[in-house]
Design a protein around this motif. Structure first.
Motif, short mmCIF file in Angstrom:
data_model
loop_
_atom_site.label_atom_id
_atom_site.label_comp_id
_atom_site.label_asym_id
_atom_site.label_seq_id
_atom_site.Cartn_x
_atom_site.Cartn_y
_atom_site.Cartn_z
N GLY A 75 -38.94 36.97 116.03
CA GLY A 75 -37.81 36.36 115.31
C GLY A 75 -37.05 35.40 116.20
O GLY A 75 -36.72 34.28 115.80
N CYS A 96 -36.63 31.47 115.74
CA CYS A 96 -35.29 30.87 115.69
C CYS A 96 -35.17 29.74 116.71
O CYS A 96 -34.66 28.67 116.44
CB CYS A 96 -34.21 31.91 115.98
N THR A 110 -40.90 42.49 116.66
CA THR A 110 -40.39 41.67 115.57
C THR A 110 -39.20 40.86 116.03
O THR A 110 -39.06 39.68 115.69
CB THR A 110 -39.96 42.57 114.40
N ALA A 111 -38.35 41.51 116.83
CA ALA A 111 -37.17 40.81 117.33
C ALA A 111 -37.59 39.63 118.20
O ALA A 111 -37.02 38.55 118.12
CB ALA A 111 -36.31 41.77 118.15
#
Lengths: 195, 671
Positions: free
Chosen positions: B7, B11, B3-4
């Motif tokens: 993400g 971004c 998920t990081a």
């Protein structure tokens, strides 16, 4: 509170989203100023270590400069741990670089949040032969800062940092710090280096 | 963690433009028949090891058993027992071949000064035809003033015990990555040596001295490896490999005319995993390279020459059981070329010789002549046609001709583009030097700690036929539209047919009597044949100036009735997916991420302890991320990298260490 990976992820994504929405107001003053400070720190949370060590007062020095979005910062923290059982005492040096941004500003108060990556160097008072004297390990950190402006260019900074050190049994450390912070215009020679 | 990663990607994707034209150019430059890594790409990732540079390419599949030797395939070509990919440095071919093949980190490649690195599939290259592809490296051209570059990096794998080493939760220390450093200084001698430059042709040219060095370390502290090497190291529990490489060179350049002299010596100490011995060994390797090469333009032609001597030696490691493999090879290469000014044709003549000092090796090897030619033509239809051929006179085991021919067709670059590369090449075992060649010749290798179980009756000629066909389409700015996002997609099909692979059928079985060292039973057959084939789809898009992402999806199949062939191709997974994002959202600030997935691999030659079942390495996903920032213009650059963010601890080879999350920090100073 244990800062689990999903929480870090959430923080990163929230910050990322804010970063993205702030694109339109990209700062034109990147690297224009430097905030530098120093202070004292204490370790308030050290669950994996509390049976054999207790933390002593530490010190922290830091510097930060505006980036195109948010702020880049670097920090070094010295934190000793005294042995409470038949184990060596050790000292830690956490060297971190990171990014933060202002969340809210109310009069002389401003609050910031950010994340950092770095390494934790542990120096053991180990006199055995052959013994291990030093070890370094990756750390990730999430932090919050509250700046109380005292004068135009200086203030007190209250800091909270939650670190995860990626040892085999991860160390989750929580630190509080109080520092004096001073803001000054970036000298040209430093600007030329960091731009 | 995934998920990081997602993400972060999102971004990055949302960040604002910084270098619009660069991103579009990067997308537009994608080609299915070669992959180019710019020096800037390597510096953004802080790459010092040549093997790490290869791993940045979506067309490389490989592994490193000992941290220093990266073995693998380019564009699905290159199997164990066959020829290795060929490496060109500034116009001359370089080698670092030992009894177990190319030792990639011993190549005299100054990674700190690479200007660009082009990876090509099998077929024609600068010095003839290669069955396993090409890596073509150009270094930064010398400047008028003295210039020096230093790169250094050090990493640490997570999972050390920390202070808990003093408690009942103590665990062993884990591997470090490096420290690694590469340095090269280029000094113009024109002002220092006016006497030389006053006379002759040199007065219009520039003469530069190159001084370089590389130092590197790899620590192998995984429990399985420690068990295997414990008896070899007299109780030393944390062995490490050390590489030292001094380099020296002279470049004389006058326009297109260039003459260069290069010398290097690479010493690698300790712990290579030798399959022939079934274990890591406490030995040292040394590789010396002396080369003189150049190009001279005269009478409407371009003349090229190269004289190279490569001396490879496997030596005793002092105070470590005095193990001497008795293997030294000195290879010499002479090459002369004539090329038309417009580069429409080229004819090259090479003479390959080698002097062996190998214990027990019987055959004497005479010089091997080779002639190669290339004919380029731009057809009226806009198609670029290249016909290449070569003929080698093999001398071992008997006199014979080894032919090779390739046809290459490429459409001109437009919205739609296509290419076809098809051909074959035959290579003699004396030039490729597979393990079977040394064993068949009678190499009297010591069998310390392991039974002498590897034998070979003969080594075969390796005949390889390959086909690469591709179709591509450009969209948006990459297709010529003025603004907006740019995108290219390519679909490529490839087939590799191998005949005469010198690959053994082997069984590596852990033996508890020798502290889990692997004993090998190896039988070299003759006429080993088989095919690998596959499809590669890729798409590259600029999602905002300064941000480019690329997806590669490769399916590889293998077909053979020979077990030895299946074993030789065991490192090739059926499915590989690679996703990369490069973002430069702010000036001199770079973020990069590469996620790789590969399906399960089955290693028939490696058996689980106490059983007949082959080792199966499960599917794995690896995510690497990097951040780099330049300081003082382009004088300084720091980079931070996190390797294996997903912490999937699955090794790429049954005897390789598995790597956990690793944090690497580095610096590059350019003065």
């Amino acid at each position: 509170m244990r800062l689990s990976h999903p929480v870090i992820v959430l923080i990163l994504c929230v910050l990322g989203t804010r970063m993205a929405t702030a694109q339109a107001q990209v700062s034109e003053t990147a690297y224009a100023t430097i905030v530098a400070g120093a202070g004292a720190s204490i370790t308030a949370d050290y669950v994996a270590l509390d049976e054999d060590w207790s933390p002593e007062a530490g010190a922290v020095v830091f510097a930060a400069t505006p980036f195109y979005v948010g702020r880049l910062n670097a920090q070094v923290r010295y934190q000793p741990f005294a042995a409470r059982s038949a184990v060596p005492s050790f000292r830690t040096f956490a060297v971190q670089v990171g990014w933060d941004r202002e969340l809210v500003s109310l009069g002389p108060l401003s609050a910031r949040a950010g994340a950092a990556i770095g390494t934790l160097r542990m120096s053991f008072d180990d006199r055995s032969e052959p013994g291990i004297r030093n070890e370094s390990e990756l750390l990730l950190a999430a932090s919050g800062k509250l700046l109380i402006r005292i004068r135009r260019n200086s203030g007190l900074q209250l800091g909270w940092t939650r670190e995860r050190v990626f040892t085999r049994v991860p160390l989750d450390l929580g630190h509080w710090s109080i520092s004096y912070a001073h803001t000054f215009r970036t000298p040209d020679w430093i600007s030329r280096i960091i731009e | 963690m995934l998920t990081a990663v997602l993400g972060t990607v999102l971004c990055l994707g949302a960040m604002r433009p910084a270098t619009a034209r660069q991103a579009v150019e990067e997308v537009r430059a994608q080609s299915p028949l070669e992959f180019t890594l710019s020096g800037e790409d390597l510096r953004k990732w802080g790459v010092i090891r040549f093997g790490d540079a290869l791993k940045l390419s979506p067309f490389f599949t490989g592994y490193s058993v000992d941290g220093f030797r990266t073995h693998g395939s380019l564009f699905g070509a290159g199997l164990a027992g066959g020829a290795e990919f060929r490496v060109m440095l500034d116009g001359a071919e370089v080698h670092a071949d030992f009894v177990d093949g190319l030792h990639s980190e011993m190549l005299p490649v100054p990674t700190s000064r690479i200007a660009r690195m082009v990876i090509r599939p099998p077929g024609p290259g600068p010095t003839g035809l290669a069955s396993s592809g090409w890596v073509i490296i150009e270094t930064i051209s010398p400047a008028a003033r003295p210039h020096a570059v230093l790169m250094a990096s050090a990493g640490n794998e997570v999972g050390d015990p920390g202070p808990l080493r003093y408690t009942d939760q103590s665990t062993p220390n884990v591997d470090r990555d490096g420290p690694s450093a590469d340095f090269e200084a280029v000094v113009p001698l024109s002002g220092l040596l006016p006497g030389i430059l006053r006379g002759g042709q040199a007065k219009d040219g520039t003469l530069h001295l190159r001084l370089g060095a590389r130092a590197d370390q790899a620590h192998l502290t995984e429990a399985g490896i420690l068990d295997r090497v414990y008896v070899l190291y007299d109780g030393v529990r944390k062995p490490r490999m050390t590489l030292i490489q001094p380099r020296l060179g002279l470049d004389w350049i006058r326009g297109e005319n260039q003459h260069r002299v290069r010398w290097s010596q690479t010493n690698l100490r300790d712990l290579p995993f030798l399959e022939v011995m079934g274990s890591e060994l406490p030995i040292s390797r040394q590789q010396q390279t002396i080369q003189a090469f150049g190009i001279e333009r005269r009478r409407g032609l371009r003349f090229g020459y190269s004289i190279s001597v490569f001396r490879a030696e496997m030596m005793e490691r002092a105070n470590r059981d005095q193990l001497d493999l008795g293997w030294t090879r000195t290879r010499s290469r002479l090459r002369a070329t004539v090329e038309s000014i417009d580069r429409e044709w080229l004819v090259g003549l090479s003479l390959l010789g080698q002097k062996l000092d190998v214990d027990g090796f019987g055959p004497s090897l005479g010089p091997v002549p080779k002639i190669d030619a290339r004919w380029d033509r731009q057809l009226d239809s806009g198609i670029h046609r290249t016909v290449s051929g070569q003929m080698v006179v093999g001398r071992y085991p008997g006199l014979r001709l080894l032919p090779g021919a390739y046809l290459n067709l490429e459409s001109n670059r437009s919205v739609w583009e296509w290419s076809l590369r098809v051909g074959f090449v035959a290579e003699s075992p004396e030039s490729t030097g597979p393990e079977a060649f040394w064993l068949a010749g009678g190499w009297d290798y010591p069998g310390v700690g392991a039974s002498r179980s590897a034998t070979a009756d003969a080594a075969s000629d390796i005949r390889t036929a390959t086909l690469d066909a591709s179709l591509g389409r450009s969209f948006g700015a990459a297709a010529g539209d003025s603004d907006g996002p740019a995108m290219t997609v390519h679909l490529q099909a490839f087939v590799r047919g191998h005949h005469g692979l010198n690959a053994p059928h082997a069984v590596f079985q852990p033996d508890s009597l020798f502290l889990a060292r692997y004993l090998a039973q190896r039988t070299f057959g003759e006429g080993i044949r088989g095919q690998t084939f596959g499809l590669h789809a890729s798409g590259s898009q600029s999602i905002g100036p300064g941000v480019v992402h690329r997806l590669d999806y490769t399916i590889t199949g293998k077909r053979s009735s020979d077990d030895a062939f299946i074993q030789a191709a065991s490192f090739l997974p059926e499915v590989q997916i690679r996703y990369a994002v490069n973002a430069e959202p702010f000036p001199r600030t770079f973020f990069g991420l590469i996620a790789r997935f590969q399906s399960e691999t089955v290693w028939e030659q490696y058996r689980l302890d106490g059983g007949d079942q082959p080792v199966r390495l499960p599917a794995r996903a690896v995510v690497d991320a990097t951040f780099s920032k330049q300081f003082a213009g382009s004088v300084l650059r720091i980079h931070l990298a996190l390797k294996n963010l997903t912490r999937g601890r699955i090794p790429a080879h049954p005897v390789a260490p598995s790597q956990d999350l690793t944090f690497v920090a580095g610096i590059r100073a350019s003065l």
